[in-house]
Each structure stands twice: as C-alpha cells, then as structure tokens.
Design an enzyme around this catalytic site. Structure first.
Site: not given
Length: 1873
Positions: A344, A393
C-alpha cells in the site's frame, strides 16, 4: 523523539523552501559573478557558485556528485569545470546561476520528481535515541554558525526546552574543524533560572555536557550534509544491532501465512488511464519483459527482475495513477499476485506523484524511515491506519488519521489484515486473569506467568491510583455506596473525600455526577441550567452559564436561603455565570442547550416552551422514574432500598434515605415523560429521546424536528422493571367478623419458587402434617446472620399477621401444581394413542360447549361488576392463582400522524455545516497535528506473548547485553527457543557476575584489614612513644618548678583563703533537662586495634626502647647530641633575651606588613623588601637609645619610597602603623600561651609600659564617637574618612592593650602568687582599677576604691585573655549558716571569700553587667557534714512534697561530688593517662582537662577533645573553682556543673525554712484550676489566647513553661497576636525559680506541662508568686517527672496532683484518626482506660485516617533517611547511633531526639526507631508510648528489629489491621446542623 528540521546547509534544499530564501541565495551566487566580470575572459572557479555556499557544508562526495551531473547535462564528459566553458558563457547571461539550476533540477529528477511538479521538502525525522524531544527550529545564522532548539514533549519531565549554538573555532590545522557548543536548558518551573554552559564538540567537560552532546548529535544524525560538516559518523556497532533487529522483525512479519495465489485487478487503488497498457513478453535470452505502451509515446521495456514493481510503477505513473502487472516480481523474487496484502506504500508515491528512487527495494512492507528519506513521511502519516503493533496501512480514502505512526513501523499491511485468533483479545484475557488472581487469597506462585501478571496488575493499579480525578465527592459514603456510584457512572473518575454527611448521601453524589456529566458534555460553557445549584456552579470550572432557579414552593425558598449563606462565605470564584429566579419557560436568555438535573415539576410542554423562549435547539434532562408508576400498586424500592417510590392516587411519593423529607410529584407528568415520544407545541414538533439509562436514572433529550415528511409514524420505547427478582402475592386475611380481605405484597422470586416446589414434592393433601412441614421449610429458608458467635434469623419482609395467609398460598399453589402435573401427565400419556372416531366427535362437542360456557360466564360476570363492586368481583373470579409473575419490560407505543405545510423550511444541519465550512476553510493538512510520538520497539504481538510467558516478570538490567546474547542465540534456533535460552544464559551470567563481585569485595576487605590494622597500630604506638620521649625533659623541669612553687607558697601562705567558704554566684537560665551529645571517634577502629594488636604491643615497645638506646649511643659517640645541645642553647638564649626577642618580633611585623601592603598594591619586590628592612634596621639602631615613636613612624614611612613614590600616600601612613602595632599586640598575646616563650613575652610586655606616656591623653569614649563620625565623612570625602578611621581604630586597640595587659603584667611581676589567687574575682577588679588610677596622671584625688563607679566591660579584663568580667559583690550568709559555722568551729578568714562569675548565658552584651547575690547551697558549703541519707515525712502533703524534692536534689549533688572525687583520685594515681581513666570510669557525663581549654569526655568511645563551658570545676586537690579559672595540673567536671541547677533549686527551697526548720512561706493552692488535655489539644494555644486577652486588657499575668522549646513556642504565638516584648511575661520554671528572690504579684498565672514536674518543685515555685487565679495545663498520661537518682524513691512526685480536681478534655487538633483510636482504647496496668472520654480529632481540615506504619530492620543502616522527617528514639545511645547514620547519609532537617525531649512538639512526619533487641522498661512504658505515637500529623513509621516486632508499639500498630476505616472515621468530630 520527534524532529522537525529545516536544513540550511545545502542550497539544493533551501532553494525549495520559499522564494524569499531562493532570492537571498541567488544574491549570494551572483556576488562572485559581478566580481568576475572584471577578470579577463570571465573565467573563475565555479565551486562557490555551482555547488553551493558556504564551503563548510561541502564534502568531496557532494562535489564529485555535482560535477558528474554537470558533465552529463552539458555533455562535457572530461570537463572539470575549474573555468566556465566558452559555449556556456556565451549562451547564458548569468552562467553561474543557470548551472546551479541545472544541477538542482537534475538532482530532483534523479529522486523521482517531474518537471511540472513543485516538490516541497519537509525534513522531519525521529532521533535514534527516542527520548520524546521535538526539534522546533534548525538553521544556520551565518557561514559557520548553527542553531538548534528542541521542545520537550514528555509531560512529566522538568526540562522545557533545549537550545544549542554551534560555532566553528579557528584552527591552525586545516584538516581539523573544532566546534564550540553553547547550550541552554530551560525549565518548566518559572522559578528556576535557565542553565547555560559551553564545551568543545566531542570533548565534553562533564556528564551534563555529554548528555547535551548526545541529544544534539542524535537530532542531526539523519542529515548527511550536517554530519559531514560536524565530522560526525554513526556508531557502526549500534547500527549493526539495529539492522539485525530490523531484519529479524521483517522476516517475522513477511512470512505470516502460507502463500496463496491471488488475482489482483489491474487497477491497484485508483482508476488507471486507459492510454497505458502493460503486456508481458517472454524471451529466451532476456527472460520476461514488460512492454509499457502509452498513447503518443514510444514503448518502454521493463525487465521482470527483483526491481520490476518499482520500475513498472515509475514507467506507468501518470497524474497519480499507475498500473502493475500481476506477474511482476518483488525484491524477494515473489510474484505480485501471490501477495495477500502489502504494497500500500505505492499509493503514497502515487498520491504525491513522485517516482520511486532507485535505491528503494520493492518489498511488500516498507519502513517509515524510507518514506522519510524520500520526503514523503509527513504526507503519508496523515492517512495511516494502525493495523497492529508496528504495522501500518495507508488508506487513500481517509481525510485525517489519529493513529500513532513511527518511522520504525512498517507500512504496507492491508487494512483487512486480521491478527492471530488467539491474540485478538489478549488485553481482555490478561485483564480478566489479573482480576481472578487478585480475588484469590494466596498470591504466591512459582509460575513466571503468575508473577508477570501480578506485576502488571500492580502496575495497572498504581497507574490508576495516580491518575487525576475529574470529580470530588465530598459526602460520606460506605463501600457499597461507592461501588454503586462508580457502577452507575463508570466514565467519571471520582475521588471520595468524606468531608460532609447526609441521610441520602448516595443521591447527593448522583446529582453531583449528573451535573458533571452534562457540564463535561457541553465543555463547561454556554448552556442554561434549569433549577440548578448556583453554589456548585460557582465552585466548578463552568463559565458563560445561566441558572434559572425559581421559588415555586417553601422548599425552594429554604434552598435559596441556604445557598445565599454559602455564597456569602465564598472567595476567589470569578467565573462568568448569570442567575435569575424566573421560571425556565419565562426566561429569555439565549442559549443553544438547556439542561435539567432531576427536575420533576416541568411537563414536556413546559420544556418545549422553555426551548422556544431561549431559542434552544436541545433540552437534556435526567430523572429517576420507575416504570411501575403506571400500575396502581406502585411500591418499589430502588438502589438497595435507599429510595422508595410509592404511588398514592394521582401523586407519586419519593422517600430518599433512611430519614428526611418526602417529595411528591404529579403522576401524569412522570407518565408523560416515560411514554410520550413525539408531541407538538406552538406549531413545532418536538422529539423526546431516551439517550441512556443508568438503572432507573434515565437521561432524556428533547429536540425540535424540522423538515418532516407527512405521514403516520409508530414509535416504541421500552423500560426494564425495577424489581426483577420479585413476585406479587395476594394474601388473604380473615378478621374477627369472618370478612376476608386481600393484601398485595412482594416477595423474592427464588424464595417463593423454592417453597412451592418443596410443597409440590412432599405434599399429597392439606393436613396438619403438611402444615408442619411447610412451616419448618419456611423457617429454614429465612436468612440467618452470625453476630458475636451466635446464629440468629433475620426477620422477613412479611408481617406477622400475613404469615398464615402466605403459608396457605404456598401450600395451595404447591398441591395444585402437583394435581395439575398429575392430570396433564395422564392427558399427554393417553394422547400418545390414536383416538377413535367417537372420541373425536366427543372432543369437538366439548370444545364447542366450552367456548359457549366461557362466553356466558364472562357476560354474567360483567353484569355483576356493573351492578356491584368490580374489585371484589375480580378477587372472587381470579381463582386461578394468587401469585403473579411480573413482566420484565414495560413497552410504550405511540402512533403519530404528521401533517406539514407546503412551505420549505431551511435545515438546521445545513446551516451548521455551511457556518463551519465558511469559518474553517483552511486546508486540513495545514491544520493537522504535526507532532510526533515516541518510538516503539520492534516486536510483534507474538513476541510480546513469548516475552510474557518466558521472561518471568523481571526487570532488564543490561538491555544491550541482553540483546547481544539474543542476537547470537537467534541465529541457531527458533524464536521461542531463542527467548528461553537467552533468559537462561543471561540469568546465569548475571548470577556469576554478582557472586564474583561479592567475592572480590570480600577478598579486598580481608587484605585491607591484614594490611591496615597492624600498620595503624604500629604507627599509633610509634607516635605515642615519640611523645613520651619528648615529655621526659619537660617532666624534670616541671618537677623542679613544682618544688620552687611549694616553697614560694609557704612564704606567701598568709595570702591563702579557705576554699570551703567561697560563695558562688550563678546565673539562672532555662533548662531543658536534655543530655548533650558529644563527638565520637571511630569506635570500631579503636576496638579492632586493641583486639588485634594487644599481642604485638609489648614487643613493639621493647623494640622501640632498644632502638632508642642504640641511636642515643651512636649519636653520643658521633658528637651530634653535643652540637644539637649547643645550637638549642644558643637559640634559646636569643629568645630569652628581651632585646633580641623584640628585634625578631619587629622584623616579623615590619617585614610582613610591608610585604602585604606591597602585594596588595602590586609593587612587591624581594630586593626592595630586603633594602627596606636594612634601612629600617639602621634607623632602629641609631634611635635605640631614644624612645621617639613619632620619629620612628616618620622614618619608617619615608623608607616606603624604596618601593615606589606613589606608595607614600597619606592614607598609607596610619594603615601601615596600625597593622604593625595590632599585629605585634596579637602575637604577644598568643605567645603568652606557649610555655617556652611565656617568660620572655611577659618581660617584653612589661617594658611596653614606658611608651604609655604617648597615649595618656587618649580617651576611648571620644575615640569611639570619632569613629562613627569618620563613617559619615567617608560618604562626603572618602580619603579623609578612611584616614581618620585607620588612625583612630589602632589607637583604641593600643590604649586597651596598655590598660588591660601591660599594667596588669607589671603588677603581677611584684605580686605573682597573690594575683593568681585573685584572678577573676571582684577584688581583682578593684585592685586593677586602683593600679590604673595609680599609673594614670589624670586620676581623681580623694576617691576611695570602694566608691569607684562600675566600669565598662571593655575596661575590666582578666589576665592574659580578652574576656569581659563584670563587677561582683559579696553577700552575707544567713543566720542559719552562721549557727552551722559556729557549731563546726569554722573561723572566718579576714580576707573576702572567693566568688564565681555571674555572667548570664545570653547574647545581649549589656546583660553581663547584672550583679547577683546567688550563693552556694548549704549542702555544698558544708559537705560532707551536710549529708542526709533519709527523708522523714511529717504528714503535711505540701511540706513533705517540697522536702522530698529537696532530698532528691541533694542526693543528686552528693552523687556528682562522689564521682568528681573518684575521678580526681584516679587521675592522681594513674599519672593522668586518659586511656586508663576512661577504662575505669567509662562515664560520658564526666570531663577532664589538662590545660583548661581542651576537655576530654571520659567515655570509652570518645577520643577527640572539645571546648566546654562549666560553672564549676575541681582541681587536682579537689578544690572547687570557677569554671574559667586557671588550671595548673588538671581539672575535672561533669554535665551537672555546667549550670549547677540542683544547687539553685536547693537554695530556693532553703529560703522557705527558718533556723528552726519551720516553713516561713507556704504556697497558695486555693486559686488553682487543673486541666487535663490529650496530645495535640492546643494547651499552648489556649494559654496564648488567654494571655493575649489579659495583656490587651492590661491585666497582670505570667506564663511558665517546663522547657525552653515550650517557652519559645508560647512567645512566638504571643508575637503573632501583636503582643510587644512577650518574653517579659513568659519564663521557664527553673528560670523563674533561680532569678526571682522576691514575691511577684500578678492576677492570672498560667502553667504549661505542669505534670512533668515534681510536685515539690511546683509548690516551691508557687511560694514566689502571689496570684489570684491559676490555670494549670498538662496531661497526666504523658511522660511525668523522671527521677534521675536510682537509689532514692520519689513517692510524692505526683501525689499532690492526684488530689486535685481535673477538668478533662477529649479533643485534639494534631492526631490522625488511627492514633485517636489507639489513645481512646489504651488501658493502664489496672485495666482502666486512660482517656475515659476518648480522643477525637476536631480539626477543620479532614485528618489522615491511617498514619501508623510498621517496618522491620536488621541494622541501623536499613533505616531510610528522609529529609523532612523527625527521628525519635527511646534512649540516648540509640539517638547517638542513629544520628551518626543519618549524618553519614547526608543528614536531614531535624536532629534526632529522644521521646522525652520531643514531648510538647509537633511534626508532620515522625520516624520512631528502636535499634536494640533487649527489652528496656522505657520501651514498654505507657507514658512513653503515648508521647511517641502522638507527635505526628500525617505519617508515623516505626522501625524495629525483626525479633522485636511483638513489642508494645508493634502490637498496637498491628492491631489496626483488623479495624475498618468507618470505625476510625468515628473518631473525627462532626458538627450536626
């Protein structure tokens, strides 16, 4: 440590910050170009212009990198750019600036920036040390200066800010670049000044500089340019450890789950432009290659290697969009499609439209430091989501994230990443397990997990206890009530202070919590409080609050009066609130919010009206409303019976607490609040919402509804019943007339069910046996209680008259249940068989008939209800069951039909959103929180669990060493085994290291003892032997002098006196009767020396004697001793000659003075000093026969020209003369104390008499006035003033020297023996005055010596010392004394007797002029004939008490004299060997001196001498002398003779009796009143208040105290009351007894601590006072009079006080509650409580509940030293040992005292210490115990040996463990209102 740095070292960074910075740098770059235009060919060096300025920031690597870039851009591969190429010079107008821009742009392109993107560098990073600091500014002010400032983010740290200024220091060596660092440390406390220091970088001076250097370097560690500039290199060893940990963490987190293929969409997170296509092609040579096709551009080929993901991203990146192929390989060679989560971090570069640098490896997880190096960390962390510990994340959809992101965390985890199933609720499991462990009784376990859990649980409890409380609950509550409140409001941190009491304290606390809940919800401002308490609002932190408090009834009026009374006493509350007495619906103050706390009189319509009148949007209120009010039989008890709610008709009654007023409210209003959910008022629709319920305390809100769609709405609300564990019973009761009535009661559901089941199980029919069994079961089921060892049954809630009906219902219900069960079982059993057709038809007919029967029955019953009483009909008809099981829920349903107008009204939400957006339109990123957080460790949750299971809860002693072992073990085994083996290895090494240290220390101590002890002993005896040898010739000389002195005394025997007739004069000063502690040597060293060196002592002495004899023989043969004797006699002849002595003295004083003045003025020279001395000697020789001081003075000052001409200033003449003369006087006085120079010094002083004629006209009084005048002249004319000052002061000193020393020595030469006998007496003063008058030319004629007036103390001096002696007088003995003298045949000496000095122990100089007539008591004057061994009582209590006290004092003097006599005998027998005397005496109260100055204490542990002051001493012939008398041989004394208090007391008692031994003066005891007050009751304060009142009313009064401390405390209190000179009215008992011979007449007499005295002492004191009222205060239970004579009993010491009527008091202001409990329950030996009325604390401030603590110790070293604590012991030996320990640890504020010495004192913290293990009667004495535990106000700690944890104090403290807090609270006085 979060760093926020603006780098100013590299131009490439600064140009991108802002335009202003760029323009400034452009001007710097253009400067060399303008200068270069004048050069030929416009050629110059480019390094300064192209590569940036200044040179200090450039390194070789940066230069090579920039030159490489220029060669590539300009296509000049071999150009070194020492000169500008011609093509570039011709092409650009400003080539330097252009080349700089080219270089800068090339660098940006290299790291991924595009041409149309303006990148902004935001350099912020975390330091490697992670200590919570944040750098706020970081720049360079000039070319070689750097400034760094850091702000501390740690809240508990004392440091606020750090600042550094780094400046380059010039150095001769060009390769060395030293930097000077100046740092400043600012503190959070404004009272502490900033700390500033400096040091050279990498060379700190101390530890503080080293810490500042470490923080500075850690903050700049991430910036290469700064590191190169400062010559700083990273610690490679530390970096290896970090890399290994990082690698281990990365491997653990990458391989989490087994690899599973997945299919990912081409679009990673955003839409991808359709113009970009990625195709995979495979070739035999090249392998797999991706072909990236873009519209309008050439295809790009990307090799599918370990950098394929990065290269594909860079190739496809376009406007924040990118495209990855599923077959692309990562850095590990794994296909992209097989990654379940990760990568990510690619979205970070995509959102920033930045290319990924080449040095970044495309792993699935990337650390935050990599993003920081790319300049994207600040941009990325705003959208970070914390998935687990250490995993982040990046979510592109987030606008703002609150997650704590650290640069060491890994970015790339998927947001859907699920933690391991067994660790998901780990925190809950640990917390639950900790609760279960804490509930168990035994917390011991060998399991490491249990220990770890206990440690963490205790840490959690400590953390919670230290948290700040949000709300203070002042009302007293029990533990159950506190739990109830905390369960109702778990979201509020409460502190229970127990300051007030209420019958309904729970509901007071609930109202406080409700008010706080609403106040916190609306941020303590901007709301209206309907019916609120204005006092509580004023005391809280609310502001901009309006209170509507109307007067609706009498209760409201009473509340207003009470609150007005409280407000009148408030101070310091200035918050902005408003107040009115209008109804809320009638008030017009505008606020958006209205709150109401338990307001029951407002209907919903009133609330709606209030909202409209105030323009409010929301109305929130709380009420206690049980839903049972909808039933007619509402009678519920809430909160464990503390609130009873009953419905009576249309009203609902509320009963709060056990006693109090009843509150009645409208039932319909309460029903509407519960049931109505939507209502209409004033054309507006209002919606009521139940926000939440806390039990039956409901929180509602009412809002205005707008823009509602028309239609029908059904709304439901449900409430839980209050009493879920109850059932309703309708019990029949038959009266005497046979009428049956039914009563409805509630009973416990479980109890009723159990009874019914029992009857159904055992009963068959209703008979007597069944009734008996049911009653037996009823009795067994009732609740029982155990009290005082007896089991008793509690009464049930059923009244006595209802019990038969209750039993009947139980029996009927049980039998009926049995029958129903039997019938239904048969029916169901038969239903298992298939029925016949006949049965089916029969059942259909019965079903039809049953329905018809029901219809007819119900119709007839309705008719009967209409005609008769319906309630009675219901009672008869409802026969099915008389037990009703209540429903659990009350459900209210409301159907609403809404109709609206066609007009569209604006939405309130839309208006609020528009207002918010218009007001706060800034960019959310700019307003974000830019603060960084502390670093977190590299460990996953699996690691944490492994540590939890294997670590054992121990602390890490050496983290680095532990990590190093783990890194080694980890390479050989798995992670779990690595932790386990690392712990074992580390524990083994730690244990070995500790044992090794102990072994080395033990060996070191042994070697130290072996070496030091014999050496110390040998040195000691060598020194003693050497001193003994030196004393041999002096002993011979003393023997000869002794014979001469004896012969001289025989000749002058007619001058002798009878020592027994000497009369002593003593001052009376206060006494504490406290033993003084002296200095102690190292007793252990002495004892060890004696024990270990006794064997070798004799051998060393013999060896020393042999060596001494051989040396003497050798020196005698060599002739050295003869030469030594010649030199010694020559030197002695020089010193014994007066002229030589004066010459040497003049040389020392003249040379020293001239040299000192020359040094002070800076003109000192050895040659000049020698020449000056020779010149003075010549002048002195020529003027030796002529005594012209003036001529010598002028000549001496003229020779100063040898130094320098400007030195002959007029002011130096008196300075030089004064310094020389004063120095000469002081040197002569000092030499008088030396035996070898005493004779020649006396002769020199006598010769000074010939110079007296020069100062005969000098007057000291006038000179003193002239001195003061010179000080005034100094301000006007400094030179003249100092000239007069330095001229007058030496003249005064010389005048005193001639009057006091020179004249006396001349007289002494003629009368040496007589002067010695008269020294220090009044006759000596007379004689000295006569001598001065004889030698003075201006003496008065015709004046007798007896008429000479008193002189100043400066004119009367004893021989050889500068000590003032006042005039003395001789008193006549009493007639009784004369009779005794006649009986003893004592002849009176014609000369006057010897008297002692009457100097008072005071700091006031003029008090020494007082003259007293105090004499020795008869016991001392006629000792030993005055001894008396028995005291005979007469039956008169007053006389017997006085005579007993007199007998005790005489016995004390007898013991002291016997001790003195024994010491004198031992000293004469042992040859004055102090060690032998100490061993035989061993008494610390005895003292011996050999010279009259240094006194030695005769305790075996005491070695060092000290200066002591005694009133009387005994010489070697056992003659009593004055304390400052000259000591010839030796003298002895003791502590008793310091002030001779016993002598003064005896003298005072002797004045009460005449010659016939009859009392001529009896004390008056009729006006006495005695008050017995417990410890801390304010006895001294009471006396101070009464005296202050008397003195202000001009009433004569006097206060007497037992100790000096008590007197000073009383004086201090009187001063605070405004009494001037209170010391005149306050005396100690001894001071008044000794200093007052006449009777004092007063009105009021106040005596403090009267029970500490002997009754005879007190009665003797009363004989000297004539008073009208006497007030005596004390405590008979504290330490009484202590008899110091162990052989004489004191039977009458307290008998007089026992006969008096005592007024007892029970209050105390000092003692905590547990101490009050002990004192109230303390009993004497007879079993009687000593404080019959108890002891209660009446302090306004709530006292401490538990203050007594017990600790066990082994040695005194285990006693902790607390600076603010007061340490107490029982005995003096313990006091000395404890004081020595405390001094070795740095000392504390208060000195150690015994319990007896601390009586009457108050301290905040007291530590009582017992060091001895054997029992002492003092330690178990009840009076000592009372005083010991009652000296503190907050904390008391008792330290005692472990073997004595069962003594009296320990048992008392331990007994408190079984006493509850609520019992202790009863000992705090509470005033009921």
């Amino acid at each position: 440590m979060a760093l926020e740095v603006e780098s100013a070292f590299s131009l490439s960074y600064l140009l991108k910050e802002n335009k202003q910075t760029s323009n400034n740098l452009f001007s710097l770059i253009q400067v060399p170009y303008t200068k270069m235009t004048h050069a030929k060919g416009k050629k110059t060096h480019l390094l300064r212009c192209i590569l940036g300025s200044p040179f200090e920031t450039l390194t070789k690597s940066s230069i090579r990198r920039s030159l490489k870039n220029l060669r590539e851009v300009c296509n000049l591969p071999y150009c070194n750019f020492k000169k500008i190429p011609k093509n570039i010079s011709y092409k650009y107008q400003n080539p330097f600036l252009k080349l700089y821009e080219i270089n800068n742009n090339f660098i940006n392109c290299k790291v991924g920036a595009t041409g149309n993107t303006n990148s902004t560098y935001d350099w912020r990073n975390l330091s490697t040390i992670g200590n919570g600091w944040s750098v706020t500014s970081y720049h360079n002010d000039s070319v070689s200066r750097l400034h760094v400032s850091m702000v501390n983010n740690i809240p508990n740290s004392n440091t606020k800010k750090l600042s550094w200024w780094v400046t380059r220091v010039r150095s001769k060596n060009p390769w060395k670049r030293p930097y000077k660092v100046i740092y400043q440390r600012d503190f959070r406390d404004d009272g502490i000044k900033p700390y500033v220091s400096e040091f050279i970088l990498y060379a700190p001076k101390n530890r503080a500089d080293l810490e500042m250097q470490s923080i500075l370097l850690s903050s700049v560690e991430c910036f290469q340019d700064i590191k190169y500039a400062l010559n700083y290199w990273t610690n490679l060893k530390f970096k290896e450890i970090c890399n290994s940990a990082l690698k281990r963490f990365t491997q653990t987190n990458i391989i989490i789950t087994p690899v599973k293929p997945r299919v990912v969409s081409v679009n990673k997170a955003r839409e991808v432009s359709s113009s970009v296509e990625v195709k995979l092609q495979r070739y035999e040579r090249e392998g797999e290659v991706f072909v990236v096709s873009k519209a309008g551009k050439e295809d790009t080929r990307v090799l599918n290697d370990d950098n394929a993901i990065r290269n594909l991203f860079n190739a496809t990146l376009n406007g924040g969009k990118y495209k990855l192929h599923p077959e692309a390989k990562s850095a590990t060679g794994k296909r992209f499609k097989y990654y379940k989560d990760g990568f990510c971090w690619l979205d970070v570069f995509a959102d920033a439209n930045r290319r990924i640098p080449e040095w970044v490896k495309p792993h699935c997880l990337l650390t935050g430091s990599v993003l920081m190096s790319c300049g994207l960390w600040d941009f990325a962390k705003r959208k970070m989501v914390s998935v687990s510990h250490g995993l982040l994340h990046y979510d592109r959809k987030l606008e703002r994230s609150s997650a704590r992101a650290g640069v060491r965390d890994f970015v790339g985890a998927s947001n859907e990443a699920v933690q391991r199933e067994d660790f998901r609720d780990l925190d809950l499991r640990v917390e639950e397990f900790a609760e279960r462990v804490l509930e168990t009784a035994n917390l011991r376990s060998d399991n490491r997990l249990i220990d770890n859990i206990l440690t963490r649980a205790s840490d959690y409890i400590n953390k919670k206890s230290k948290e700040s409380k949000e709300l203070d609950i002042n009302v007293c509550l029990s533990m159950d009530e506190k739990k109830m409140i905390t369960n109702l409001f778990p979201d509020i941190q409460m502190s229970f202070n127990q300051k007030s009491y209420s019958n309904h304290g729970v509901f007071n606390a609930m109202r406080a919590c409700e008010n706080f809940y609403f106040s916190r919800k609306f941020k303590n401002s901007d709301y209206i409080d309907a019916g609120g308490d204005v006092v509580s609002t004023l005391r809280s932190k609310n502001h901009n609050v309006h209170i509507c408090s109307p007067r609706l009834d009498l209760k409201d009026a009473a509340r207003h009066i009470q609150r007005a009374t409280v407000i009148d006493g408030l101070k310091g509350y200035g918050e902005t609130i408003s107040f009115c007495t209008n109804k809320t619906e009638d008030c017009a103050v505008n606020r958006d919010i209205i709150i109401a706390v338990e307001v029951y009189d407002m209907t919903l319509r009133d609330m709606a009206k209030a909202m409209l009148s105030h323009g409010s949007r929301k109305f929130e209120f709380s009420c206690i409303i049980p839903p049972e009010i909808f039933t007619k039989e509402c009678n519920v008890e809430l909160y464990e019976g503390r609130l009873k709610v009953t419905r009576i008709g249309d009203n609902v009654e509320y009963y709060y607490g056990s006693n109090g007023e009843t509150f009645s409210h409208s039932c319909q209003t309460l029903k509407d609040i519960l049931s109505v959910q939507v209502f209409q008022f004033g054309g507006r629709v209002f919606k009521k919402t139940l926000e939440h319920s806390r039990g039956q305390l409901h929180f509602f809100s009412i809002c205005i509804c707008e823009k509602i769609e028309p239609g029908s709405v059904k709304l439901k609300t449900y409430y839980q019943r209050s009493e879920l564990d109850k059932v309703t019973l309708r019990i029949p009761v038959k009266d005497s007339f046979g009428v049956v009535t039914h009563y409805i009661i509630k009973e416990d559901r479980e109890f009723v069910s159990s009874m019914i089941e029992y009857v159904a199980n055992t009963g068959i029919k209703i008979d007597d046996k069944m009734v008996e069994w049911t009653y037996s079961q009823y009795r067994a089921k009732k609740t029982v209680t155990i009290k005082s060892g007896k089991v008793t049954q509690k009464e049930t809630r059923i009244r006595k008259e209802l019990i038969p009906g209750f039993i009947a219902i139980i029996m009927s219900e049980g039998i009926r249940a049995r029958e129903k069960t039997h019938y239904l079982a048969k029916m169901l059993y038969t239903s298992h068989y298939k029925p016949s057709i006949v049965n089916i038809i029969f059942r259909l007919i019965m079903h039809f008939l049953g329905g018809t029967k029901r219809f007819i029955y119900e119709s007839l019953v309705d008719c009967l209800k209409f005609l008769t009483n319906s309630d009675y009909i219901d009672t008869i008809v409802n026969t099915e069951s008389r037990i009703e099981d209540l429903d659990k829920w009350f459900v209210f349903e409301q159907n609403v039909t809404i109709t609206t107008d066609a007009e569209d009204q604006p939405s309130i939400l839309e208006q609020s959103v528009k207002t918010f957006l218009s007001k706060y339109s800034e960019d959310v990123y700019e307003r974000g929180d830019r603060s960084e957080f502390e670093l977190e460790e590299f460990s996953s949750e699996q690691d944490l669990v492994d540590q939890l299971l294997n670590s054992g809860g121990g602390s890490k002693e050496d983290e680095w060493f532990y990590s190093y072992i783990f890194s080694i073990v980890r390479t050989k085994c798995t992670l779990s085994l690595a932790w386990r083996w690392t712990n074992r290895i580390f524990n083994f090494i730690t244990s070995c290291r500790a044992k090794g240290k102990d072994f080395v220390k033990y060996i070191y101590e042994i070697i130290k003892i072996i070496i030091n002890k014999p050496w110390e002993a040998l040195c000691h005896y060598l020194v003693q032997g050497y001193k003994t040898v030196l004393k041999i010739p002096m002993t011979c000389v003393d023997s000869v002098n002794y014979l001469k002195r004896k012969s001289l005394e025989k000749i002058l025997s007619y001058f002798s006196h009878e020592r027994a007739d000497d009369e002593y004069i003593f001052p009376g000063y206060d006494s504490d009767f406290s033993e003084e502690s002296g200095d102690y040597g190292d007793e252990n060293t002495e004892l060890d020396s004696r024990s270990r060196c006794t064997v070798i002592k004799s051998k060393v002495e013999m060896l020393f004697r042999n060596i001494k004899g051989h040396i003497e023989k050798f020196l005698q043969r060599c002739g050295i001793i003869d030469q030594y004797n010649k030199i010694y006699h020559w030197f002695k002849s020089i010193l014994t000659d007066v002229d030589c002595f004066n010459s040497v003295l003049n040389f020392i004083t003249h040379t020293g003075c001239d040299a000192l003045l020359a040094v002070l003025t800076g003109h000192f020279s050895i040659a000049s000093c020698a020449l000056k001395f020779m010149t003075d000697v010549v002048i002195e020789k020529n003027l030796s026969e002529k005594h012209h001081t003036t001529t010598k003075l002028i000549a001496g000052n003229l020779t100063q020209c040898i130094y320098k001409l400007d030195f002959i200033h007029p002011i130096w003449i008196p300075i030089r003369w004064g310094v020389k003369e004063i120095s000469k006087i002081h040197i002569k006085k000092k030499l008088l104390n030396w035996r070898s120079t005493k004779e020649v010094t006396n002769e020199s002083i006598c010769k000074d008499l010939v110079h007296k004629s020069y100062i005969k006209y000098f007057d000291i009084k006038k000179a003193v006035w002239l001195l003061w005048f010179s000080l005034l002249i100094i301000f006007l004319h400094p030179t003249l003033g100092f000239f007069i000052l330095f001229s007058i002061y030496p003249a005064i000193e010389i005048k005193r020297y001639y009057n006091n020393v020179v004249c006396f020595n001349n007289i002494k030469m003629s009368y040496p023996h007589v002067i010695d006998r008269l020294g220090g007496t009044y006759n000596f003063a007379k004689l000295k005055k006569a001598v001065r008058e004889k030698f003075s030319e201006n003496k008065s004629q015709g004046v007798k010596i007896s008429e000479i007036p008193a002189e100043k103390d400066e004119d009367v001096m004893p021989p050889l010392e500068e000590v003032e002696t006042p005039k003395r007088s001789v008193g006549r003995p009493s007639s009784k004394q004369d009779d005794i003298e006649d009986e003893c045949n004592i002849k009176e000496d014609p000369t006057e007797s010897l008297n002692f000095s009457n100097i008072e122990a005071t700091s006031n100089r003029y008090d020494t002029l007082r003259v007293g007539n105090s004499k020795l008591c008869k016991f001392l004057r006629f000792y030993p004939k005055s001894k008396c061994y028995a005291n005979i009582q007469t039956g008169d209590l007053i006389r017997d008490s006085i005579e007993e006290f007199y007998h005790l004092e005489r016995s004390k003097l007898d013991i002291e004299i016997s001790k003195m006599q024994r010491v004198v005998e031992i000293m004469n027998d042992t040859g004055r060997m102090l060690d032998n005397v100490r061993r035989m005496i061993d008494d610390r109260s005895m003292y011996v001196t050999l010279d009259g100055v240094s006194w030695y204490r005769l305790g075996c542990k005491d070695k060092n001498p000290a200066k002591e002051d005694f009133k009387a001493i005994f010489d070697h012939n056992f003659n009593i002398m004055e304390g400052n008398a000259k000591v010839k041989e030796f003298a002895v004394s003791s502590d008793e003779w310091r002030g001779m208090y016993s002598n003064e007391r005896c003298r005072a008692i002797e004045q009460l009796f005449n010659d016939n031994n009859e009392m001529v003066r009896r004390p008056d005891v009729n006006g006495l009143k005695f008050y017995n007050k417990p410890p801390g009751a304010g006895k001294t304060t009471t006396i101070a208040k009464l005296m202050s009142k008397d003195l202000k009313n001009k009433v004569k009064c006097l206060a007497l105290s037992y100790t000096k401390v008590g007197r000073l405390e009383l004086i201090d209190k009187l001063k605070k009351d405004g009494i001037e000179k209170p010391e005149k009215y306050v005396k100690t008992y001894d001071s008044f007894l000794m200093n007052n011979d006449n009777i004092l007449e007063i009105v009021n007499l106040y005596c403090d601590e009267v029970f500490m005295m002997h009754a005879g002492h007190f009665l003797t004191l009363l004989t000297k006072i004539a008073y009208q009222n006497g007030y005596c205060y004390g405590d008979v239970n504290q330490i009484p009079f202590i008899n110091r004579d162990p052989y004489t009993p004191a039977y009458l010491s307290r008998e007089f006080f026992r006969k008096q009527d005592l007024n007892y008091d029970t209050y105390t202001y000092r003692c905590p509650l547990d101490t009050c409990y002990l004192l109230s329950n303390l009993k004497d030996e007879m079993g009687n409580i000593i404080y019959a009325g108890g002891v209660k604390n009446v302090n306004e401030v709530y006292p401490t509940i538990r203050s007594l603590n017990l600790f066990g110790i082994n040695v005194v070293g285990e006693v902790p030293v607390e600076y603010n604590a007061k340490y107490l012991t029982f005995t003096q030996d313990e006091k000395l040992n404890l004081q020595r320990h405390i001094d070795s640890q740095g000392g504390c504020r208060n000195a150690v005292s015994t319990v007896n010495e601390a009586q009457g004192c108050t301290f905040s913290e007291v530590n009582l210490v017992r060091l001895v293990q054997f029992d002492n009667p003092v330690m178990s004495d009840i009076n000592q115990f009372v005083v010991a535990i009652s000296r503190h106000t907050t904390t008391f700690k008792y330290f005692t040996p472990h073997s004595r944890l069962n003594d009296r104090v320990s048992n008392a403290i331990s007994s408190l463990q079984s006493v509850s807090d609520f019992v202790l609270k009863d000992y705090h006085f509470r005033q009921c209102l």
